[in-house]
Design a protein around this motif. Structure first.
Motif, mmCIF file in Angstrom:
data_model
loop_
_atom_site.group_PDB
_atom_site.id
_atom_site.type_symbol
_atom_site.label_atom_id
_atom_site.label_comp_id
_atom_site.label_asym_id
_atom_site.label_seq_id
_atom_site.Cartn_x
_atom_site.Cartn_y
_atom_site.Cartn_z
ATOM 1 N N THR A 1 15.038 28.056 32.740
ATOM 2 C CA THR A 1 15.663 29.020 33.644
ATOM 3 C C THR A 1 15.888 28.470 35.051
ATOM 4 O O THR A 1 16.671 29.034 35.815
ATOM 5 N N SER A 2 15.207 27.396 35.399
ATOM 6 C CA SER A 2 15.410 26.778 36.716
ATOM 7 C C SER A 2 16.138 25.446 36.616
ATOM 8 O O SER A 2 16.044 24.626 37.534
ATOM 9 N N SER A 3 16.858 25.217 35.534
ATOM 10 C CA SER A 3 17.518 23.930 35.338
ATOM 11 C C SER A 3 18.593 23.683 36.391
ATOM 12 O O SER A 3 18.640 22.622 37.017
ATOM 13 N N VAL A 4 19.461 24.663 36.602
ATOM 14 C CA VAL A 4 20.551 24.494 37.569
ATOM 15 C C VAL A 4 20.025 24.534 38.988
ATOM 16 O O VAL A 4 20.376 23.696 39.828
ATOM 17 N N SER A 5 19.154 25.503 39.294
ATOM 18 C CA SER A 5 18.622 25.598 40.655
ATOM 19 C C SER A 5 17.777 24.382 41.001
ATOM 20 O O SER A 5 17.751 23.935 42.151
ATOM 21 N N GLY A 6 17.071 23.816 40.017
ATOM 22 C CA GLY A 6 16.280 22.618 40.276
ATOM 23 C C GLY A 6 17.141 21.426 40.632
ATOM 24 O O GLY A 6 16.787 20.621 41.503
ATOM 25 N N GLU A 7 18.290 21.296 39.967
ATOM 26 C CA GLU A 7 19.206 20.206 40.303
ATOM 27 C C GLU A 7 19.777 20.395 41.708
ATOM 28 O O GLU A 7 19.952 19.425 42.456
ATOM 29 N N LYS A 8 20.067 21.632 42.071
ATOM 30 C CA LYS A 8 20.602 21.882 43.412
ATOM 31 C C LYS A 8 19.558 21.618 44.487
ATOM 32 O O LYS A 8 19.870 21.063 45.545
ATOM 33 N N GLU A 9 18.320 22.010 44.234
ATOM 34 C CA GLU A 9 17.264 21.752 45.218
ATOM 35 C C GLU A 9 16.986 20.265 45.367
ATOM 36 O O GLU A 9 16.627 19.800 46.448
ATOM 37 N N ALA A 10 17.147 19.499 44.292
ATOM 38 C CA ALA A 10 16.937 18.053 44.352
ATOM 39 C C ALA A 10 18.171 17.289 44.820
ATOM 40 O O ALA A 10 18.157 16.051 44.843
ATOM 41 N N SER A 11 19.232 18.022 45.148
ATOM 42 C CA SER A 11 20.496 17.421 45.635
ATOM 43 C C SER A 11 21.109 16.478 44.598
ATOM 44 O O SER A 11 21.728 15.478 44.945
ATOM 45 N N THR A 12 20.934 16.787 43.323
ATOM 46 C CA THR A 12 21.524 15.984 42.260
ATOM 47 C C THR A 12 22.601 16.743 41.490
ATOM 48 O O THR A 12 23.192 16.182 40.561
ATOM 49 N N TRP A 13 22.861 17.988 41.883
ATOM 50 C CA TRP A 13 23.851 18.793 41.166
ATOM 51 C C TRP A 13 25.252 18.203 41.324
ATOM 52 O O TRP A 13 25.989 18.063 40.344
ATOM 53 N N GLN A 14 25.615 17.843 42.544
ATOM 54 C CA GLN A 14 26.936 17.253 42.772
ATOM 55 C C GLN A 14 27.072 15.899 42.084
ATOM 56 O O GLN A 14 28.161 15.520 41.668
ATOM 57 N N VAL A 15 25.960 15.179 41.971
ATOM 58 C CA VAL A 15 26.008 13.893 41.275
ATOM 59 C C VAL A 15 26.320 14.108 39.799
ATOM 60 O O VAL A 15 27.123 13.377 39.198
ATOM 61 N N LEU A 16 25.699 15.122 39.197
ATOM 62 C CA LEU A 16 25.983 15.420 37.798
ATOM 63 C C LEU A 16 27.435 15.834 37.604
ATOM 64 O O LEU A 16 28.073 15.471 36.606
ATOM 65 N N LEU A 17 27.966 16.595 38.562
ATOM 66 C CA LEU A 17 29.352 17.034 38.440
ATOM 67 C C LEU A 17 30.334 15.880 38.587
ATOM 68 O O LEU A 17 31.453 15.943 38.064
ATOM 69 N N SER A 18 29.931 14.836 39.286
ATOM 70 C CA SER A 18 30.830 13.697 39.495
ATOM 71 C C SER A 18 30.796 12.699 38.339
ATOM 72 O O SER A 18 31.599 11.764 38.316
ATOM 73 N N THR A 19 29.883 12.875 37.399
ATOM 74 C CA THR A 19 29.786 11.952 36.269
ATOM 75 C C THR A 19 30.752 12.372 35.170
ATOM 76 O O THR A 19 31.188 13.537 35.115
ATOM 77 N N PRO A 20 31.094 11.448 34.272
ATOM 78 C CA PRO A 20 31.973 11.823 33.145
ATOM 79 C C PRO A 20 31.254 12.554 32.027
ATOM 80 O O PRO A 20 31.855 12.814 30.978
ATOM 81 N N LEU A 21 29.975 12.909 32.207
ATOM 82 C CA LEU A 21 29.220 13.610 31.170
ATOM 83 C C LEU A 21 29.799 15.006 30.953
ATOM 84 O O LEU A 21 30.141 15.710 31.908
ATOM 85 N N SER A 22 29.874 15.400 29.699
ATOM 86 C CA SER A 22 30.379 16.727 29.367
ATOM 87 C C SER A 22 29.302 17.771 29.621
ATOM 88 O O SER A 22 28.109 17.449 29.714
ATOM 89 N N PRO A 23 29.685 19.056 29.723
ATOM 90 C CA PRO A 23 28.673 20.099 29.890
ATOM 91 C C PRO A 23 27.649 20.122 28.760
ATOM 92 O O PRO A 23 26.469 20.382 28.999
ATOM 93 N N PHE A 24 28.090 19.840 27.531
ATOM 94 C CA PHE A 24 27.137 19.823 26.415
ATOM 95 C C PHE A 24 26.139 18.682 26.566
ATOM 96 O O PHE A 24 24.957 18.847 26.243
ATOM 97 N N GLU A 25 26.590 17.532 27.046
ATOM 98 C CA GLU A 25 25.681 16.404 27.226
ATOM 99 C C GLU A 25 24.653 16.702 28.316
ATOM 100 O O GLU A 25 23.505 16.273 28.226
ATOM 101 N N ILE A 26 25.052 17.434 29.344
ATOM 102 C CA ILE A 26 24.126 17.765 30.437
ATOM 103 C C ILE A 26 23.166 18.868 30.015
ATOM 104 O O ILE A 26 21.941 18.719 30.081
ATOM 105 N N LEU A 27 23.718 19.998 29.558
ATOM 106 C CA LEU A 27 22.872 21.145 29.223
ATOM 107 C C LEU A 27 22.110 20.920 27.921
ATOM 108 O O LEU A 27 20.957 21.344 27.792
#
Length: 324
Positions: A118-144
Motif C-alpha cells: 500500500t505504500s509502494s508508490v508513496s515510498g518511491e516518491k519519498e525516496a525521490s525515485t518515482w521520476q526515475v522509474l517513469l523515465s525508464t523504458p520499463l512497462s507498468p507491469f514490470e514495475i508493479l
C-alpha cells in the motif's frame, strides 16, 4: 647571466646531487616530499554485482523481510521463546495446539499482506525515485509486478515459522503432511490477493495510511462481512433448511482463517481417527471435497489479485502520463 643546473630546478623538487652531498642553494629551506607508505594506501575491493534485466525486480527481491538483520534476530528470538512457552503449556503430541498456532500465523499473514504494497508508490516518491522509474523504458507491469513479487517474497518468515511448527507436529504428533499443501495454497492466495489490491489502492489514493485502511477494510469485508451476512440471511429466511447449511459452507470456505484451522485440525486428528474429517455446517467433507473447495477459493483469490494488478497497471499509465 649564466644559471647553474641546480638553480633552474624548483626548490620543492630539489634532489640529492650525489652520494657526497647536496647543493645547498637548492635545498636550503626546503625538504624532499615524503615517500608514501604502501601500508597506508587506501585499498578498494571491487565486488561483482550482477543486476538482472529487470532492475526493479532485482531490487525488490533483495529487500529484507523485517527491515534489518537486527529485526530478524529479534524476531527469531521471540519466535523461539514463544515456541518454548507453547510447548511448555502443551506438549507437541497434543493435536489441539496446531489449529491455534495456524490461525495466529494466518491472521498475521493477512495483516502483513494487506500492508505490504500500500505504500509502494508513496515510498518511491519519498525516496525521490518515482521520476526515475517513469523515465525508464520499463512497462507498468514490470514495475508493479516486481513490487508485487517482492512483497510476496517478504512473507517468508511467517511461512517458515509455521512450516517448522507443522514439521514438529508431523514428527511428534502424527500430523498428516497433506496439511502442507492446504496451508501453502492459502498462503499464496492471501499474499497474491492483498498484494494486488494494495497496489491498486496505492494508486487510487495518495496517502499510504488511507490505502492501508482501504485494503484492510476490503479484506475484512470479503472474509468477515460476507460470512456474517450469509449466516444472517440463512438464519432469517432459511431456518431448518439444508440449503442454509450449504450457503454456510460456501461463505465459510472464502475465509482463509477458517479453512486453515479446519485443515490443521483434521490433519492433527488424522492419527487418532485414521481418516480426514473436515467439519462444515452441512457435514463432514472428505479430503477430495475439501481440497477441491479450497482449490476453487484460492484460485479465485489469485485471479482477483492478478485482476487488481492489471487495473493498477492501467491506472499507472493514466496517473503517470505515460503511454506505455
Amino acid at each position: 647571466r649564466r644559471r647553474t643546473a641546480a638553480s633552474a630546478v624548483p626548490a620543492g623538487l630539489a634532489t640529492p646531487l650525489g652520494s657526497g652531498g647536496t647543493d645547498s642553494s637548492a635545498t636550503e629551506g626546503s625538504e624532499s616530499p615524503p615517500v608514501p607508505d604502501p601500508a597506508d594506501a587506501e585499498v578498494f575491493i571491487e565486488r561483482d554485482r550482477d543486476v538482472w534485466d529487470q532492475p526493479v525486480l532485482w531490487r525488490e527481491m533483495r529487500q529484507p523481510a523485517l527491515g534489518s538483520r537486527r529485526n530478524l534476530i529479534i524476531a527469531v528470538v521471540v519466535m523461539v521463546l514463544v515456541s518454548f512457552w507453547i510447548y511448555a503449556e502443551a506438549t507437541p503430541s497434543e493435536p489441539d495446539i496446531y489449529p491455534i498456532v495456524t490461525a495466529i500465523a494466518i491472521v498475521i499473514t493477512c495483516f502483513a499482506a494487506a500492508l505490504s504494497t500500500t505504500s509502494s508508490v508513496s515510498g518511491e516518491k519519498e525516496a525521490s525515485t518515482w521520476q526515475v522509474l517513469l523515465s525508464t523504458p520499463l512497462s507498468p507491469f514490470e514495475i508493479l509486478g516486481s513490487k508485487m513479487l517482492g512483497a510476496i517474497r517478504r512473507h517468508w518468515f511467517i511461512a517458515a515459522a509455521l512450516l517448522l511448527h507443522i514439521i514438529i507436529g508431523i514428527v511428534f504428533a502424527g500430523v498428516h503432511p497433506a496439511v502442507l499443501l492446504h496451508l501453502g495454497m492459502i498462503f499464496v492466495s492471501v499474499a497474491v490477493l492483498l498484494s494486488g489490491t494494495g497496489l491498486l489502492f496505492s494508486l487510487l489514493v495518495q496517502r499510504p495510511l488511507a490505502a492501508m485502511l482501504l485494503n484492510l477494510l476490503f479484506a475484512a469485508g470479503i472474509w468477515v462481512g460476507i460470512p456474517i451476512t450469509g449466516a444472517f440471511i440463512g438464519d432469517l429466511f432459511m431456518r431448518n433448511n439444508s440449503f442454509s447449511d450449504q450457503i454456510g459452507d460456501v461463505v465459510l470456505s472464502i475465509n482463509p482463517v477458517f479453512m486453515s484451522v479446519i485443515a490443521a485440525a483434521s490433519a492433527a486428528n488424522y492419527g487418532r481417527r485414521g481418516s480426514f474429517d473436515y467439519d462444515f455446517p452441512s457435514g463432514d467433507l472428505t479430503w477430495f471435497e475439501f481440497t477441491s473447495a479450497l482449490t476453487l477459493t484460492c484460485t479465485l483469490g489469485v485471479v482477483l489479485g492478478l485482476v487488481s494488478l492489471h487495473l493498477a497497471c492501467r491506472l499507472f499509465r493514466s496517473r503517470s502520463g505515460r503511454s506505455s
